[in-house]
Design a protein around this motif. Structure first.
Motif, PDB file in Angstrom:
ATOM      1  N   ALA A 186       0.949  -1.354  -0.050  1.00 25.13           N
ATOM      2  CA  ALA A 186      -0.099  -0.046   0.018  1.00 25.13           C
ATOM      3  C   ALA A 186       0.563   1.214  -0.042  1.00 25.13           C
ATOM      4  CB  ALA A 186      -1.133  -0.124   1.231  1.00 25.13           C
ATOM      5  N   ARG A 187       0.385   2.055  -0.756  1.00 21.59           N
ATOM      6  CA  ARG A 187       1.256   3.385  -0.687  1.00 21.59           C
ATOM      7  C   ARG A 187       1.399   4.101   0.569  1.00 21.59           C
ATOM      8  NH1 ARG A 187       0.724   6.654  -5.339  1.00 21.59           N
ATOM      9  NH2 ARG A 187      -0.893   5.585  -5.859  1.00 21.59           N
ATOM     10  N   PRO A 188       2.604   4.469   1.062  1.00 23.09           N
ATOM     11  CA  PRO A 188       3.053   4.775   2.324  1.00 23.09           C
ATOM     12  C   PRO A 188       2.046   5.946   2.815  1.00 23.09           C
ATOM     13  CG  PRO A 188       5.136   4.232   1.202  1.00 23.09           C
ATOM     14  CD  PRO A 188       3.858   4.166   0.300  1.00 23.09           C
ATOM     15  N   ALA A 189       2.079   7.033   2.119  1.00 26.79           N
ATOM     16  CA  ALA A 189       1.246   8.109   2.406  1.00 26.79           C
ATOM     17  C   ALA A 189      -0.145   7.778   2.878  1.00 26.79           C
ATOM     18  CB  ALA A 189       0.983   9.059   1.168  1.00 26.79           C
ATOM     19  N   SER A 190      -0.686   7.086   2.009  1.00 25.95           N
ATOM     20  CA  SER A 190      -2.191   6.623   2.385  1.00 25.95           C
ATOM     21  C   SER A 190      -2.277   5.684   3.528  1.00 25.95           C
ATOM     22  CB  SER A 190      -3.015   5.759   1.462  1.00 25.95           C
ATOM     23  OG  SER A 190      -2.382   4.567   0.904  1.00 25.95           O
ATOM     24  N   ALA A 191      -1.228   4.777   3.652  1.00 25.19           N
ATOM     25  CA  ALA A 191      -1.073   3.938   4.917  1.00 25.19           C
ATOM     26  C   ALA A 191      -0.681   4.465   6.122  1.00 25.19           C
ATOM     27  CB  ALA A 191       0.013   2.836   4.629  1.00 25.19           C
ATOM     28  N   VAL A 192      -0.065   5.740   6.191  1.00 28.65           N
ATOM     29  CA  VAL A 192       0.095   6.507   7.278  1.00 28.65           C
ATOM     30  C   VAL A 192      -1.192   7.244   7.822  1.00 28.65           C
ATOM     31  CG1 VAL A 192       0.921   8.647   8.140  1.00 28.65           C
ATOM     32  CG2 VAL A 192       2.647   6.721   7.223  1.00 28.65           C
ATOM     33  N   PHE A 193      -1.713   7.774   6.667  1.00 28.88           N
ATOM     34  CA  PHE A 193      -3.287   8.664   7.094  1.00 28.88           C
ATOM     35  C   PHE A 193      -4.123   7.451   7.519  1.00 28.88           C
ATOM     36  CE2 PHE A 193      -7.337   9.874   6.010  1.00 28.88           C
ATOM     37  CZ  PHE A 193      -7.424  11.445   6.147  1.00 28.88           C
ATOM     38  N   ILE A 243      -3.566  17.197   6.879  1.00 29.38           N
ATOM     39  CA  ILE A 243      -3.090  15.770   7.561  1.00 29.38           C
ATOM     40  C   ILE A 243      -1.789  15.329   6.889  1.00 29.38           C
ATOM     41  CG2 ILE A 243      -3.478  13.596   8.564  1.00 29.38           C
ATOM     42  CD1 ILE A 243      -6.496  14.746   8.666  1.00 29.38           C
ATOM     43  N   GLY A 244      -1.870  15.066   5.547  1.00 30.34           N
ATOM     44  CA  GLY A 244      -0.812  14.284   4.875  1.00 30.34           C
ATOM     45  C   GLY A 244       0.557  15.276   5.010  1.00 30.34           C
ATOM     46  N   ALA A 245       0.596  16.586   4.789  1.00 26.24           N
ATOM     47  CA  ALA A 245       1.595  17.446   5.096  1.00 26.24           C
ATOM     48  C   ALA A 245       2.211  17.306   6.681  1.00 26.24           C
ATOM     49  CB  ALA A 245       1.305  18.976   4.764  1.00 26.24           C
ATOM     50  N   ALA A 246       1.493  17.103   7.495  1.00 25.90           N
ATOM     51  CA  ALA A 246       1.978  16.964   8.916  1.00 25.90           C
ATOM     52  C   ALA A 246       2.555  15.702   9.063  1.00 25.90           C
ATOM     53  CB  ALA A 246       0.962  17.372   9.772  1.00 25.90           C
ATOM     54  N   LEU A 247       1.978  14.764   8.382  1.00 29.90           N
ATOM     55  CA  LEU A 247       2.461  13.414   8.732  1.00 29.90           C
ATOM     56  C   LEU A 247       3.221  12.868   7.404  1.00 29.90           C
ATOM     57  CD1 LEU A 247      -0.770  11.909  10.233  1.00 29.90           C
ATOM     58  CD2 LEU A 247       1.241  12.844  11.270  1.00 29.90           C
ATOM     59  N   LEU A 248       4.198  13.567   7.070  1.00 28.81           N
ATOM     60  CA  LEU A 248       4.849  13.166   5.848  1.00 28.81           C
ATOM     61  C   LEU A 248       5.933  12.129   6.343  1.00 28.81           C
ATOM     62  CD1 LEU A 248       4.883  14.175   2.798  1.00 28.81           C
ATOM     63  CD2 LEU A 248       6.654  15.785   3.523  1.00 28.81           C
TER      64      LEU A 248
END
Length: 408
Positions: A251-258, A302-307
Motif C-alpha cells: 500500500a502507498r506509504p502516504a495513504s497507509a500513514v493516514f 494532515i498528509g503534510a503534517a504526517l509526511l
C-alpha cells in the motif's frame, strides 16, 4: 531539497485520492425564503428530524448541467439533521443528504450512497456540494428517478463530536436512522419510500455499505430490507489485507500513514487503545496527531503534517499490535472487519481495481470469499488508482440498479 519537494508533492497527491475528490461546479442553494424546518428538541426517537434545510432545487436542465450529463429528472435535495446514537448507544444527532427526484411517482425506490474517507467536517455530502464529488454522486441516482440518501456519518457534516472512522456499528446506525428520517421528508412531499434499499458506497463507504447491507439483509433492521448491494473499493479486511499491505509497502506509504493515524485515534476514543499518544506514535508525530483529526483539517493538511512512513509513525509496540491484535485492539478491529461475513440472497456486485495501491484489490477478493454466494460477483476495474474507481464504477452501478430494481 528538490527531491524532498517532489516527494512531498507525490505524497500529498496520494492523500488527495483517499476520498476520490473531484470538483463539482455547483453551490448550495438555500436562501432566506427556504429556511430550515425544525422539530422540538424534546423528541428523542431515532430517525426523528431535528432540522431540514433545502440545499439544491434543480430542474432537469439544471441537474444535467450540474452533473455534466444528460438526465431525465430534476431534483430537490435537503440537508437533514436527525436523531441517532453514538458509539456507546447514547442519543446524539447526525446529518445527511436526502434527495427526491422530480417525478410523478408517489412511491419511490431508494438508493443509499456511503461516501469515502473524509477528515474535514464541512466536506460531508450534506454540506459541501461544490468541491467534493459525493453530493453529485447522490444526485446522480435521484436524477434517474430514485430517492437517494447519503449519510455524513457521526461527527461529520453538522454532527457533534469526533468521527469514529470505519466504526461499522455506527456507520450502520447513522445510515438506518437517515433512512427513517428520509421517510419523513418523503411523507411531507406526499410520497413514500420502498422498504427494500439499493446500497452502494466508495472506499470507507464500501465498507460502510457492506455493513449496512448485512444489517438490512440479516433482519437487524425491522423497517427495511436489502434489494441489492454494490460497494466500490472498500477496506473490508483490515487484519488480513489492509494492515499487512500498509506495513510491507504494497500500500502507498502516504495513504497507509493516514489510515493508521485516523483509525488509531478514532478507535482509541472507543476502546482506549493507549493512555498517551506516545504509546502508539513516535515523536514528533505523537504531539500533534490527535489534534489533526479534530474535524477541522483536510486530508491534504494532515498528509503534510504526517509526511512519513508507517514504521516511522508507529511505535514498535503498536506495529507488533497491528500485526497481531489482541485484547482491546482485537475488539477495535472487529468493529471494522466482518462486514462481508454473511450470505446474500440478493445481487451483490463488488467493484475494485487491481491497480489500487491505497486499498488493495485483495480486500475485495477476501470479501467475495467471505460472502460465499452465487449471487456475488467481483468486477476488476483494471490498472487504475483508488480515486478513479468510483467515477468508473458508479455509472455501471446505476445501470445495474436500473435493471435489477427500476425506478418506479
Amino acid at each position: 531539497m528538490i527531491g524532498t519537494t517532489r516527494r512531498a508533492v507525490a505524497v500529498l497527491g496520494a492523500i488527495a485520492m483517499l476520498a476520490g475528490s473531484a470538483a463539482c461546479a455547483a453551490e448550495d442553494k438555500p436562501s432566506a425564503d427556504s429556511p430550515a424546518i425544525s422539530t422540538p428538541a424534546a423528541q428523542t426517537t431515532r430517525g426523528e428530524i431535528v432540522s431540514e434545510t433545502p440545499v439544491a432545487q434543480m430542474s432537469a436542465a439544471d441537474t444535467s448541467t450540474y452533473l455534466n450529463s444528460s438526465v431525465r429528472n430534476g431534483v430537490d435535495a435537503y440537508r437533514v439533521v436527525y436523531r441517532t446514537i453514538d458509539t456507546s448507544g447514547r442519543p446524539t444527532t447526525a446529518s445527511g443528504l436526502v434527495v427526491l427526484p422530480r417525478t410523478d411517482s408517489r412511491r419511490l425506490r431508494v438508493v443509499s450512497y456511503a461516501h469515502g474517507t473524509l477528515s474535514l467536517k464541512s466536506d460531508a455530502p450534506s454540506v459541501n456540494g461544490a468541491t467534493r464529488p459525493d453530493r453529485a454522486r447522490t444526485i446522480m441516482f435521484a436524477a434517474a428517478g430514485y430517492a437517494a440518501v447519503a449519510p455524513d456519518y457521526l461527527g461529520l457534516g453538522e454532527g457533534p463530536g469526533f468521527h469514529p472512522y470505519t466504526h461499522a456499528p455506527t456507520e450502520v446506525s447513522a445510515s438506518v436512522d437517515l433512512l427513517r428520517a428520509a421517510r419523513t421528508v418523503a411523507a411531507r412531499a406526499q410520497r413514500e419510500l420502498d422498504q427494500d434499499i439499493l446500497v452502494t458506497g466508495f472506499s470507507q463507504g464500501g465498507q460502510a455499505a457492506t455493513a449496512l447491507g448485512k444489517a438490512l439483509h440479516t433482519g437487524q433492521v425491522p423497517d427495511f430490507g436489502l434489494a441489492a448491494l454494490a460497494p466500490v473499493s472498500g477496506p473490508y479486511d483490515l487484519q488480513n489485507v489492509q494492515t499487512p499491505a500498509a506495513l510491507d509497502g504494497r500500500a502507498r506509504p502516504a495513504s497507509a500513514v493516514f489510515y493508521f493515524a485516523y483509525w488509531l485515534t478514532s478507535m482509541n476514543r472507543i476502546h482506549h487503545l493507549y493512555n498517551s499518544p506516545t504509546e502508539a506514535f513516535q515523536e514528533p508525530y505523537a504531539a500533534e496527531v490527535e489534534a489533526l483529526f479534530d474535524g477541522n483539517h483536510t486530508e491534504i493538511a494532515i498528509g503534510a503534517a504526517l509526511l512519513t512512513a508507517p514504521q516511522q509513525l508507529l511505535t514498535p509496540k503498536f506495529i507488533a499490535w497491528s500485526r497481531n491484535p489482541t485484547g482491546v485492539a482485537r475488539d477495535a478491529v472487529a468493529d471494522t472487519d466482518g462486514t462481508c461475513d454473511w450470505t446474500p440472497r440478493v445481487p451483490v456486485h463488488l467493484y475494485a481495481a487491481s491497480g489500487d495501491r491505497d486499498v488493495p484489490y485483495a480486500n475485495s477478493e477476501h470479501c467475495l470469499q467471505a460472502l460465499h454466494s452465487d449471487k456475488v460477483t467481483l468486477i476488476d476495474l483494471g490498472d487504475i488508482d483508488h480515486g478513479s474507481t468510483a467515477g468508473i464504477a458508479l455509472p455501471q452501478i446505476l445501470a445495474a440498479f436500473e435493471q435489477q430494481a427500476p425506478p418506479t
